[in-house]
Design a protein around this motif. Structure first.
Motif, PDB file in Angstrom:
ATOM      1  N   GLN A  64     -10.166  -9.415  48.217  1.00  0.00           N
ATOM      2  CA  GLN A  64     -11.648  -9.961  48.292  1.00  0.00           C
ATOM      3  C   GLN A  64     -12.549  -8.684  47.831  1.00  0.00           C
ATOM      4  O   GLN A  64     -13.542  -9.067  47.014  1.00  0.00           O
ATOM      5  CB  GLN A  64     -12.080 -10.091  49.834  1.00  0.00           C
ATOM      6  CG  GLN A  64     -11.655 -11.447  50.399  1.00  0.00           C
ATOM      7  CD  GLN A  64     -11.916 -11.612  51.837  1.00  0.00           C
ATOM      8  OE1 GLN A  64     -11.472 -10.889  52.667  1.00  0.00           O
ATOM      9  NE2 GLN A  64     -12.315 -12.823  52.205  1.00  0.00           N
ATOM     10  N   ARG A  65     -12.159  -7.306  47.884  1.00  0.00           N
ATOM     11  CA  ARG A  65     -12.930  -6.551  47.461  1.00  0.00           C
ATOM     12  C   ARG A  65     -12.834  -6.301  45.825  1.00  0.00           C
ATOM     13  O   ARG A  65     -14.051  -6.238  45.189  1.00  0.00           O
ATOM     14  CB  ARG A  65     -12.378  -5.155  48.098  1.00  0.00           C
ATOM     15  CG  ARG A  65     -13.380  -3.873  47.599  1.00  0.00           C
ATOM     16  CD  ARG A  65     -13.165  -2.723  48.052  1.00  0.00           C
ATOM     17  NE  ARG A  65     -13.754  -1.450  47.509  1.00  0.00           N
ATOM     18  CZ  ARG A  65     -14.473  -0.451  47.962  1.00  0.00           C
ATOM     19  NH1 ARG A  65     -14.245  -0.578  49.318  1.00  0.00           N
ATOM     20  NH2 ARG A  65     -14.958   0.293  47.621  1.00  0.00           N
ATOM     21  N   GLU A  85     -24.166 -16.929  51.116  1.00  0.00           N
ATOM     22  CA  GLU A  85     -23.231 -15.902  50.714  1.00  0.00           C
ATOM     23  C   GLU A  85     -23.346 -15.334  49.380  1.00  0.00           C
ATOM     24  O   GLU A  85     -23.267 -14.152  49.337  1.00  0.00           O
ATOM     25  CB  GLU A  85     -21.658 -16.841  50.524  1.00  0.00           C
ATOM     26  CG  GLU A  85     -20.678 -16.065  50.297  1.00  0.00           C
ATOM     27  CD  GLU A  85     -19.262 -16.731  50.703  1.00  0.00           C
ATOM     28  OE1 GLU A  85     -17.971 -16.387  50.709  1.00  0.00           O
ATOM     29  OE2 GLU A  85     -19.116 -17.978  50.638  1.00  0.00           O
ATOM     30  N   THR A 113     -14.868  -9.576  44.587  1.00  0.00           N
ATOM     31  CA  THR A 113     -16.372  -9.204  44.688  1.00  0.00           C
ATOM     32  C   THR A 113     -16.821  -7.968  43.665  1.00  0.00           C
ATOM     33  O   THR A 113     -18.014  -8.212  42.854  1.00  0.00           O
ATOM     34  CB  THR A 113     -16.645  -8.392  46.171  1.00  0.00           C
ATOM     35  OG1 THR A 113     -16.413  -9.493  47.115  1.00  0.00           O
ATOM     36  CG2 THR A 113     -18.167  -8.053  46.366  1.00  0.00           C
ATOM     37  N   TYR A 163     -20.116  -7.126  53.716  1.00  0.00           N
ATOM     38  CA  TYR A 163     -19.412  -5.860  54.328  1.00  0.00           C
ATOM     39  C   TYR A 163     -18.883  -5.012  53.084  1.00  0.00           C
ATOM     40  O   TYR A 163     -18.913  -3.862  53.168  1.00  0.00           O
ATOM     41  CB  TYR A 163     -18.279  -6.380  55.178  1.00  0.00           C
ATOM     42  CG  TYR A 163     -18.496  -6.860  56.338  1.00  0.00           C
ATOM     43  CD1 TYR A 163     -19.207  -6.258  57.468  1.00  0.00           C
ATOM     44  CD2 TYR A 163     -18.346  -8.112  56.628  1.00  0.00           C
ATOM     45  CE1 TYR A 163     -19.476  -6.693  58.477  1.00  0.00           C
ATOM     46  CE2 TYR A 163     -18.534  -8.898  58.081  1.00  0.00           C
ATOM     47  CZ  TYR A 163     -18.990  -8.178  58.696  1.00  0.00           C
ATOM     48  OH  TYR A 163     -19.559  -8.736  60.059  1.00  0.00           O
ATOM     49  N   ILE A 164     -18.448  -5.603  52.101  1.00  0.00           N
ATOM     50  CA  ILE A 164     -17.982  -4.949  50.914  1.00  0.00           C
ATOM     51  C   ILE A 164     -19.109  -4.228  50.036  1.00  0.00           C
ATOM     52  O   ILE A 164     -18.934  -3.112  50.213  1.00  0.00           O
ATOM     53  CB  ILE A 164     -17.364  -6.009  49.874  1.00  0.00           C
ATOM     54  CG1 ILE A 164     -16.301  -6.501  50.462  1.00  0.00           C
ATOM     55  CG2 ILE A 164     -16.830  -5.318  48.587  1.00  0.00           C
ATOM     56  CD1 ILE A 164     -15.447  -7.845  49.742  1.00  0.00           C
ATOM     57  N   LYS A 176     -13.775  -1.990  56.791  1.00  0.00           N
ATOM     58  CA  LYS A 176     -12.599  -2.454  56.010  1.00  0.00           C
ATOM     59  C   LYS A 176     -11.803  -3.644  56.627  1.00  0.00           C
ATOM     60  O   LYS A 176     -10.971  -4.410  56.108  1.00  0.00           O
ATOM     61  CB  LYS A 176     -11.611  -1.354  55.588  1.00  0.00           C
ATOM     62  CG  LYS A 176     -10.726  -0.719  56.726  1.00  0.00           C
ATOM     63  CD  LYS A 176     -10.143   0.454  56.065  1.00  0.00           C
ATOM     64  CE  LYS A 176      -9.148   1.163  57.047  1.00  0.00           C
ATOM     65  NZ  LYS A 176     -10.089   1.772  58.228  1.00  0.00           N
ATOM     66  N   LYS A 211     -12.930  -5.970  57.562  1.00  0.00           N
ATOM     67  CA  LYS A 211     -13.720  -7.427  57.648  1.00  0.00           C
ATOM     68  C   LYS A 211     -13.456  -8.256  56.266  1.00  0.00           C
ATOM     69  O   LYS A 211     -13.912  -9.207  56.080  1.00  0.00           O
ATOM     70  CB  LYS A 211     -15.418  -7.269  57.870  1.00  0.00           C
ATOM     71  CG  LYS A 211     -15.559  -6.310  59.073  1.00  0.00           C
ATOM     72  CD  LYS A 211     -15.739  -7.570  60.120  1.00  0.00           C
ATOM     73  CE  LYS A 211     -16.327  -7.267  61.401  1.00  0.00           C
ATOM     74  NZ  LYS A 211     -16.365  -8.041  62.636  1.00  0.00           N
ATOM     75  N   TYR A 212     -12.359  -7.567  55.340  1.00  0.00           N
ATOM     76  CA  TYR A 212     -12.154  -8.178  54.251  1.00  0.00           C
ATOM     77  C   TYR A 212     -10.922  -7.530  53.783  1.00  0.00           C
ATOM     78  O   TYR A 212     -10.544  -6.597  54.154  1.00  0.00           O
ATOM     79  CB  TYR A 212     -13.177  -7.767  53.107  1.00  0.00           C
ATOM     80  CG  TYR A 212     -13.560  -6.266  52.959  1.00  0.00           C
ATOM     81  CD1 TYR A 212     -12.964  -5.520  51.953  1.00  0.00           C
ATOM     82  CD2 TYR A 212     -14.510  -5.696  53.699  1.00  0.00           C
ATOM     83  CE1 TYR A 212     -13.412  -4.119  51.853  1.00  0.00           C
ATOM     84  CE2 TYR A 212     -15.063  -4.470  53.634  1.00  0.00           C
ATOM     85  CZ  TYR A 212     -14.419  -3.787  52.575  1.00  0.00           C
ATOM     86  OH  TYR A 212     -14.543  -2.142  52.667  1.00  0.00           O
ATOM     87  N   THR A 213     -10.291  -8.235  52.947  1.00  0.00           N
ATOM     88  CA  THR A 213      -8.972  -7.765  52.353  1.00  0.00           C
ATOM     89  C   THR A 213      -9.103  -7.057  51.144  1.00  0.00           C
ATOM     90  O   THR A 213     -10.470  -7.223  50.371  1.00  0.00           O
ATOM     91  CB  THR A 213      -8.102  -9.042  51.883  1.00  0.00           C
ATOM     92  OG1 THR A 213      -8.820  -9.938  51.083  1.00  0.00           O
ATOM     93  CG2 THR A 213      -7.888  -9.882  53.232  1.00  0.00           C
ATOM     94  N   PRO A 224     -17.965 -11.420  53.864  1.00  0.00           N
ATOM     95  CA  PRO A 224     -17.356 -10.583  53.508  1.00  0.00           C
ATOM     96  C   PRO A 224     -17.982  -9.699  52.286  1.00  0.00           C
ATOM     97  O   PRO A 224     -18.013  -8.538  52.400  1.00  0.00           O
ATOM     98  CB  PRO A 224     -15.994 -11.110  52.689  1.00  0.00           C
ATOM     99  CG  PRO A 224     -15.830 -12.270  53.855  1.00  0.00           C
ATOM    100  CD  PRO A 224     -17.163 -12.881  54.109  1.00  0.00           C
TER     101      PRO A 224
END
Length: 391
Positions: free
Chosen positions: A339-340, A229, A343, A319-320, A332, A334-336, A316
């Motif tokens: 989370q963005r 991860e 990250t 994806y971000i 979008k 795939k994550y909140t 995530p």
């Protein structure tokens, strides 16, 4: 020259007949003692050494010492280690597990930990002699079922070393009935775009009997996809990208390598997933005769790459990174938003660790871009494989 006539004593794991002798030397080495004192409470060290001196074989060493150590490391530096594709593993066979390369030390160690948890025998591990910077490290890894890949040799010596290495791997599979782990390329892919080196495939086919593909079939190549991860070394790789951009001749020092190993070992990696895939023998049967070994090696490399890319675990952060890098909101779902933001904060905090003087805002943006590329590439390569080259 047959495998029986070759002397593998300079590269093979230590035989159990010399285990006690090698261990007695190891526990007296100041470098080893320094490393042990660094990774565990000092008051526990005498008891560890006492336990080590009671062991007289590699199996007990791995299960009594390395297994609990790796479990402790997994508990403190990961959010869990998972293993998929076990249905493809046949206990009656031995394999060359060929994987992408993320962490200098832990790729093979954590895979063996995942195996030990399932009661699957551990594999012997290929390790480059460039990492054996001290004699005690050489002794430790060979007590722990590792064999040595000789690098930085001249052309003639390099060919002889490759033939011997290949012969040893074939011997391990066919005669010793041991499985083997090897990375798909020398060194890690700094941008996390994993591709098998054709030279590695050719090396594996130097040993054994029969045609190029028959030699590979006899060692049961099984691609294994590794997904972390978080890469604790991401900022160190971004730093290296900038230093190489500033000076194309930049080379990392031995100290840099040791710090990378230490960072990979001790810092947080999030979730770690290993995905076993079917051995490639059936696909080798389907290709028939190829015109030459170069074409065959390229084809085999593609088979390995496709299996690894298809089997990545996508988190995530991947994806971000893809969406930020390509200025899109394609993933979008795939994550909140939280989370963005987390990250983006993570990327900036990693970049803040980089100790280079006079970094311009443009250079920081370049390093950020390279970090995004690192995390986006596993997703990009998975999409290419699944969608047939389209991203």
């Amino acid at each position: 020259m047959s495998t029986q006539e070759l002397d593998f004593s300079d590269i093979a794991p230590y035989d159990d007949s010399v285990f006690k002798e090698k261990m007695e030397t190891l526990v007296k080495d100041p470098g080893f003692l320094h490393a042990v004192n660094y990774t565990m409470p000092k008051e526990d060290v005498p008891l560890l050494i006492e336990d080590l001196l009671k062991i007289d074989n590699k199996y007990d060493f791995q299960h009594q010492v390395m297994f609990p150590f790796l479990e402790m490391l997994a508990k403190t530096t990961t959010a869990g280690i998972s293993l998929g594709g076990v249905k493809y593993y046949n206990p009656a066979l031995n394999y060359v597990f060929i994987t992408n390369h993320r962490d200098i030390v832990l790729d093979a160690s954590f895979l063996n930990l995942a195996f030990m948890r399932r009661g699957i025998p551990t594999s012997e591990v290929a390790i480059g002699n460039n990492l054996l910077v001290f004699d005690w490290i050489n002794d430790l890894v060979r007590l722990n079922k590792s064999f040595i890949v000789k690098r930085n040799t001249g052309l003639r010596e390099g060919l002889l070393a490759a033939k011997k290495l290949s012969a040893y791997i074939h011997k391990a599979i066919l005669d010793k009935h041991e499985s083997v782990w090897i990375a798909q390329r020398e060194g890690r892919a700094k941008d996390s775009s994993d591709h098998t080196q054709e030279a590695l495939v050719k090396m594996l086919a130097l040993g054994g009997e029969g045609s190029f593909t028959e030699r590979l079939k006899e060692i049961n190549l099984m691609p294994v996809s590794i997904s972390y991860e978080y890469d604790p070394n991401d900022y160190l790789k971004a730093k290296e990208f900038l230093l190489k951009r500033r000076n194309p001749n930049f080379k990392k020092s031995q100290r840099d390598d040791l710090f990378s190993m230490e960072t990979g070992l001790l810092q947080f990696k999030g979730k770690v997933h290993f995905q076993l895939t079917p051995r490639i023998n059936t696909k080798l049967d389907q290709i028939g005769d190829l015109p030459d070994n170069n074409t065959a090696a390229k084809y085999v490399g593609c088979l390995i790459d496709q299996a690894i890319h298809r089997s990545y675990e996508i988190f995530p952060i991947n994806y971000i990174a893809f969406d930020i890098l390509h200025k899109t909101s394609r993933f979008k779902e795939k994550y909140t938003e939280e989370q963005r933001v987390e990250t983006e904060n993570y990327f900036n905090s990693q970049l803040d660790k980089i100790d280079i003087d006079d970094v311009t805002s443009e250079e920081r943006a370049y390093m950020m871009e390279m970090m995004l590329v690192m995390y986006a590439n596993p997703l990009k390569n998975k999409l290419k494989t699944i969608l047939g080259g389209m991203v």
